[in-house]
Design an enzyme around this catalytic site. Structure first.
Site, PDB file in Angstrom:
ATOM      1  N   TYR A 107       0.848  -1.196   0.000  1.00  0.00           N
ATOM      2  CA  TYR A 107       0.000   0.000   0.000  1.00  0.00           C
ATOM      3  C   TYR A 107       0.879   1.239   0.000  1.00  0.00           C
ATOM      4  O   TYR A 107       0.571   2.227  -0.666  1.00  0.00           O
ATOM      5  CB  TYR A 107      -0.949  -0.026   1.198  1.00  0.00           C
ATOM      6  CG  TYR A 107      -1.955  -1.145   1.102  1.00  0.00           C
ATOM      7  CD1 TYR A 107      -3.102  -1.007   0.340  1.00  0.00           C
ATOM      8  CD2 TYR A 107      -1.727  -2.365   1.741  1.00  0.00           C
ATOM      9  CE1 TYR A 107      -4.020  -2.044   0.216  1.00  0.00           C
ATOM     10  CE2 TYR A 107      -2.633  -3.405   1.630  1.00  0.00           C
ATOM     11  CZ  TYR A 107      -3.776  -3.246   0.862  1.00  0.00           C
ATOM     12  OH  TYR A 107      -4.663  -4.278   0.734  1.00  0.00           O
ATOM     13  N   HIS A 139      -5.915  -7.437  -5.513  1.00  0.00           N
ATOM     14  CA  HIS A 139      -5.378  -8.549  -4.723  1.00  0.00           C
ATOM     15  C   HIS A 139      -3.852  -8.566  -4.732  1.00  0.00           C
ATOM     16  O   HIS A 139      -3.245  -9.240  -3.922  1.00  0.00           O
ATOM     17  CB  HIS A 139      -5.920  -9.882  -5.258  1.00  0.00           C
ATOM     18  CG  HIS A 139      -5.575 -10.171  -6.688  1.00  0.00           C
ATOM     19  ND1 HIS A 139      -6.245  -9.589  -7.754  1.00  0.00           N
ATOM     20  CD2 HIS A 139      -4.621 -10.966  -7.233  1.00  0.00           C
ATOM     21  CE1 HIS A 139      -5.718 -10.044  -8.887  1.00  0.00           C
ATOM     22  NE2 HIS A 139      -4.742 -10.867  -8.594  1.00  0.00           N
ATOM     23  N   GLU A 165      -1.365 -17.138  -8.857  1.00  0.00           N
ATOM     24  CA  GLU A 165      -0.288 -16.444  -9.563  1.00  0.00           C
ATOM     25  C   GLU A 165       1.079 -16.808  -8.998  1.00  0.00           C
ATOM     26  O   GLU A 165       2.091 -16.252  -9.410  1.00  0.00           O
ATOM     27  CB  GLU A 165      -0.511 -14.925  -9.477  1.00  0.00           C
ATOM     28  CG  GLU A 165      -1.788 -14.505 -10.187  1.00  0.00           C
ATOM     29  CD  GLU A 165      -2.040 -12.999 -10.125  1.00  0.00           C
ATOM     30  OE1 GLU A 165      -1.129 -12.252  -9.720  1.00  0.00           O
ATOM     31  OE2 GLU A 165      -3.159 -12.582 -10.503  1.00  0.00           O
TER      32      GLU A 165
END
Length: 171
Positions: A107, A139, A165
DNA sequence: GATGTCGACGTGG
DNA sequence: CCACGTCGACATC
């Protein structure tokens, strides 16, 4: 027909994970919903028959979603309609689209990337307001030190998408 | 490590 | 104005 309301269609996409719901405005894909845990809502279509354009967008969406759920690059997407967002949110969403599959950002990194290094929590807020999860890959945004962090919808979707992933993270 | 606090800031009520 | 978030840095134990 309300003349002011943006024409919008909701079309289902059935996947191995359940039935997603894609929403389209005149500008493109404007929303994606994860399969509802209570599969009671069967609201598949709203209003009139979707136009040819919406149908072709939807075909792209369905294909791309299938790929994404396998952890692959989604390929061609319909235009994404961000117009529901505020300026700040749109800048965050744009930045998120640059995170490739298998990559992650924190973030804090996202906040710096949009030129507001201190707006860390606000970035979290914008992630939570993301109308098109999976394709706007919220995500892939983790908390500091590769910690999982939160998710406004089912946190298990974040875990699952990251796992698909091949992303390693900490709980 | 695990908690607790505090700062920072966009958004909605 | 106020409370609340998909947070981060730091202090303390």
């Amino acid at each position: 027909m309300g003349s002011s309301a943006t024409t919008q269609h909701s079309l289902a996409i059935s996947t191995a994970e359940g039935e997603f719901l894609a929403r389209y405005s005149a500008k493109g894909l404007c929303g994606l919903e994860f399969p509802s845990s209570a599969r009671s809502t069967r609201a598949s279509v709203v209003g009139s028959e979707p136009s040819r354009q919406v149908k072709s967008w939807h075909a792209l969406t369905a294909q791309a979603l299938d790929r994404a759920l396998h952890g692959s690059p989604p390929g061609s997407l319909p235009p994404l309609d961000f117009s529901v967002g505020t300026g700040f949110q749109r800048s965050v969403w744009r930045a998120m689209r640059r995170i490739a599959p298998g990559q992650t950002r924190s973030y804090g990194q996202m906040a710096r990337a949009i030129g507001r290094p201190k707006a860390v929590r606000a970035v979290g807020g914008a992630c939570g307001a993301n109308p098109i999860p999976v394709f706007i890959p919220c995500h892939r945004v983790l908390a500091a030190r590769q910690r999982l962090g939160g998710f406004s919808s089912d946190i298990n979707w974040k875990r699952k998408l990251l796992a698909r992933e091949g992303v390693r993270f900490f709980e």
